[in-house]
Design an enzyme around this catalytic site. Structure first.
Site, PDB file in Angstrom:
ATOM      1  CG  ASP A 267      47.582  39.309  35.333  1.00  0.00           C
ATOM      2  OD1 ASP A 267      46.531  39.868  35.815  1.00  0.00           O
ATOM      3  OD2 ASP A 267      48.625  39.079  35.730  1.00  0.00           O
ATOM      4  CB  ALA A 268      50.164  42.386  36.329  1.00  0.00           C
ATOM      5  CD  GLU A 304      45.541  43.811  36.753  1.00  0.00           C
ATOM      6  OE1 GLU A 304      45.272  43.713  37.575  1.00  0.00           O
ATOM      7  OE2 GLU A 304      46.356  42.603  36.245  1.00  0.00           O
ATOM      8  CG  HIS A 333      41.116  51.642  44.144  1.00  0.00           C
ATOM      9  ND1 HIS A 333      40.552  50.479  43.955  1.00  0.00           N
ATOM     10  CD2 HIS A 333      42.220  51.613  43.338  1.00  0.00           C
ATOM     11  CE1 HIS A 333      41.480  49.516  43.592  1.00  0.00           C
ATOM     12  NE2 HIS A 333      42.596  50.140  43.111  1.00  0.00           N
ATOM     13  CG  ASN A 402      43.313  39.701  45.239  1.00  0.00           C
ATOM     14  OD1 ASN A 402      43.433  38.375  45.333  1.00  0.00           O
ATOM     15  ND2 ASN A 402      43.693  40.548  44.278  1.00  0.00           N
TER      16      ASN A 402
END
Length: 615
Positions: A267-268, A304, A333, A402
């Site tokens: 993650d991140a 990610e 996106h 989110n």
């Protein structure tokens, strides 16, 4: 200096030898005394100090199932930072677990090549009514019939309470008790492997949650050298960082070795702050490769990362970190804006079908060009990176959860557009990921939820959510993350899969996935065997992919009106999928066969696929 890591066994925490004795190792460099307390008889066992701040004890007094804690300097008492089980929650004692006790039945399993991964991301607590690992087993036949080859499980490291996305975990080695604990996860992986499903686990190495975070009482696991959205960064390069690096490398190896996990999604990774000569991810990759060599197994590391920095997925010889793949948010996106999403927040950087075409060609939309949202030139080129290094999606837990109201795609767009978005993702030259329930148009939201016991922390989370949505200019109040109702509203409604449009959408997804597997032009992820054209005015896109003599052409109409496509292709083309076909409740089917110099008109929000074979 980092302690030597044995790839064949876990060394930190409590581990049981073949003769049943327990070996206990804890890193606590800033204390002068460490004892282990046995809670059933209140007996204290003193650990002996080792090099580099480690403390060691070997005993036959601690058995699997026993509760214990560590006492530091005869004053402070905490759970084990490398605990494998927290049966009484994050504030309670740890429980000794023998990971070697589980009887595996997956000896014939061999991890599938990463380019065959079709991910299905799920949250254990909301995927089924019971919200457990065992309950997932009943859905395996469904996932196989859908065509999924790998389930991706959101984080399971022990978090406060029983309701959480999983990114607030504070015991990276302990499997969430309410899900079924360590044995429950081992059982799920075993049963998935016997059915031919790979298992990916989401892990969090960039931060720990705020409640029950006792790890910092033992050693300098965090540093104020860098700040992250969660506060001080995990200490990967400051004083005392050797033990921290050891801790997280051991964690990655544990999932592969002791739980037979096939791949980790880190993650991140952009929030991992490390300016060491060897980045922690690169060092982790080296240890994982050594384990792969020794065990003759296959495991993948997926990150990610939103930096558009190809170092993460570049090989060692090019100075990269050697990750096998990464999530590619930019495809999402661009697709969202193309299908009508407002250009607010980070969506402001994307202008629709032109950027979607670029995502098909270049993976990164921003690959060294100026980003208005960031107000700087951003990104690197990915020309030499194969398609299987990028994971794409039309929705995931972040992009749904989110949102203030957690709306899924099925609640934001019409039925035809939902089919187009699915098709656009599954015909891409990248690895596709589905978020649980999208394949039948789940109508329940996926909201953000927690179950903290600290009311001050809960209020802080509520305020943080409100501030987050301000950048998207969203008015109103978000559902209360602490409320059980918020959690219950996020559970899947499995009864929908046989009803009306839901059943049709499910059959459409099955058809798309089957075509991806069956057609070499779609199955092989060669980014160099791809052409894409777009018409910005008409909001249309043509994608041509091929492998050897087999070709597939995809026509997509993202506009609200009928749009003509002039076909100037050699040879005869046979239609293999049409989202507008009445079979899928569409308005009208396109021609079954296309020849050179022909015009075909697509209805609004449609995708059609044609195939041909020629040398």
């Amino acid at each position: 200096m980092i302690r030597n890591i044995e790839h064949s066994r876990r060394s930190i925490g409590v581990n049981f030898r073949g003769d049943g004795t327990a070996e206990i190792l804890v890193w606590a460099p800033n204390v002068k005394k460490v004892c282990l307390r046995l809670l059933d008889n209140n007996k204290l066992l003193r650990l002996q100090e080792q090099e580099y701040g480690y403390w060691l004890c070997t005993t036959n007094l601690l058995r699997p199932g026993d509760l214990y804690s560590f006492v530091l300097d005869d004053q402070k008492e905490f759970p084990d930072p490398a605990s494998l089980s927290q049966p009484e929650g994050v504030h309670g004692p740890s429980q000794a677990v023998d990971l070697n006790h589980f009887q595996w039945n997956d000896q014939l399993w061999k991890n599938i090549p990463i380019d065959e991964y079709i991910f299905y991301e799920l949250h254990v607590g909301t995927f089924t009514d019971k919200g457990t690992f065992r309950a997932i087993e009943k859905k395996i036949p469904y996932l196989l019939s859908l065509g999924i080859t790998a389930i991706e499980i959101m984080p399971v490291a022990q978090f406060p309470g029983s309701r959480n996305w999983g990114y607030d975990g504070v015991f990276p080695f302990a499997v969430q008790q309410s899900y079924g604990g360590a044995q429950g996860l081992q059982y799920l992986v075993d049963i998935c492997h016997t059915h031919g499903l790979a298992v990916v686990l989401d892990v969090v190495y960039n931060h720990l949650g705020p409640e029950g975070n006792y790890i910092q009482e033992y050693a300098p696991y965090f540093t104020d050298k860098y700040k992250t959205p969660w506060g001080n960064a995990v200490n990967f390069d400051d004083a005392g960082s050797d033990g921290v690096r050891h801790y997280f490398i051991e964690n990655a190896l544990m999932w592969f070795r002791d739980f037979h996990i096939d791949a980790l999604r880190i993650d991140a990774a952009h929030a991992i702050k490390d300016f060491s000569p060897t980045h922690i991810l690169r060092e982790m990759r080296q240890h994982v490769d050594q384990y792969i060599h020794e065990s003759r197994s296959i495991h993948h590391l997926i990150t990610e990362v939103d930096l558009n920095d190809n170092r993460f997925i570049s090989p060692y010889e090019q100075g990269g970190y050697g990750m096998d793949a990464q999530w590619c948010d930019e495809f999402h996106h661009a697709l969202r804006v193309t299908t009508g999403h407002e250009r607010t927040g980070y969506y402001a950087d994307y202008d629709g079908v032109r950027h979607l075409a670029k995502a098909y060609r270049d993976a990164y939309v921003y690959d060294g060009i100026y980003s208005p949202h960031r107000q700087k030139t951003f990104g690197t080129k990915t020309d030499e990176h194969p398609g299987h290094q990028f994971v794409v999606f039309s929705q995931n837990h972040d992009q749904v959860g989110n949102r203030m109201l957690g709306e899924r795609t099925s609640q934001l767009v019409n039925f035809e557009l939902a089919k187009l978005m699915a098709g656009a993702t599954l015909v891409s030259p990248y690895l596709p990921l589905l978020f649980m329930g999208e394949e039948y148009g789940e109508t329940h939201p996926f909201l953000y939820f927690v179950s903290h016991s600290d009311e001050e922390l809960v209020q802080s989370i509520r305020q943080g959510r409100k501030k987050e949505f301000a950048s998207f200019h969203i008015a109103g109040e978000a559902p209360d993350p602490q409320s059980e109702e918020t959690f219950q509203q996020s559970k899947l409604q499995w009864e929908l899969i046989d009803k009306d449009q839901h059943a049709v959408l499910l059959s459409y997804y099955k058809k798309l996935i089957a075509l991806r597997k069956e057609n070499p032009a779609l199955r092989h992820l060669d980014r160099k065997q791809l052409e894409v054209q777009c018409n910005e005015e008409n909001k249309t896109l043509q994608l041509h992919r091929w492998h050897r003599e087999q070709h597939v052409r995809c026509l997509m109409n993202f506009s609200d009106t009928l749009q003509p496509f002039t076909v100037a292709w050699p040879h005869r083309w046979q239609k293999i999928l049409d989202s507008a076909d009445p079979e899928f409740l569409g308005p009208s089917a396109s021609s079954e066969t296309l020849w050179e110099s022909q015009v075909i008109t697509l209805p609004p929000h449609a995708i059609v696929l044609y195939a041909a074979t020629y040398g």
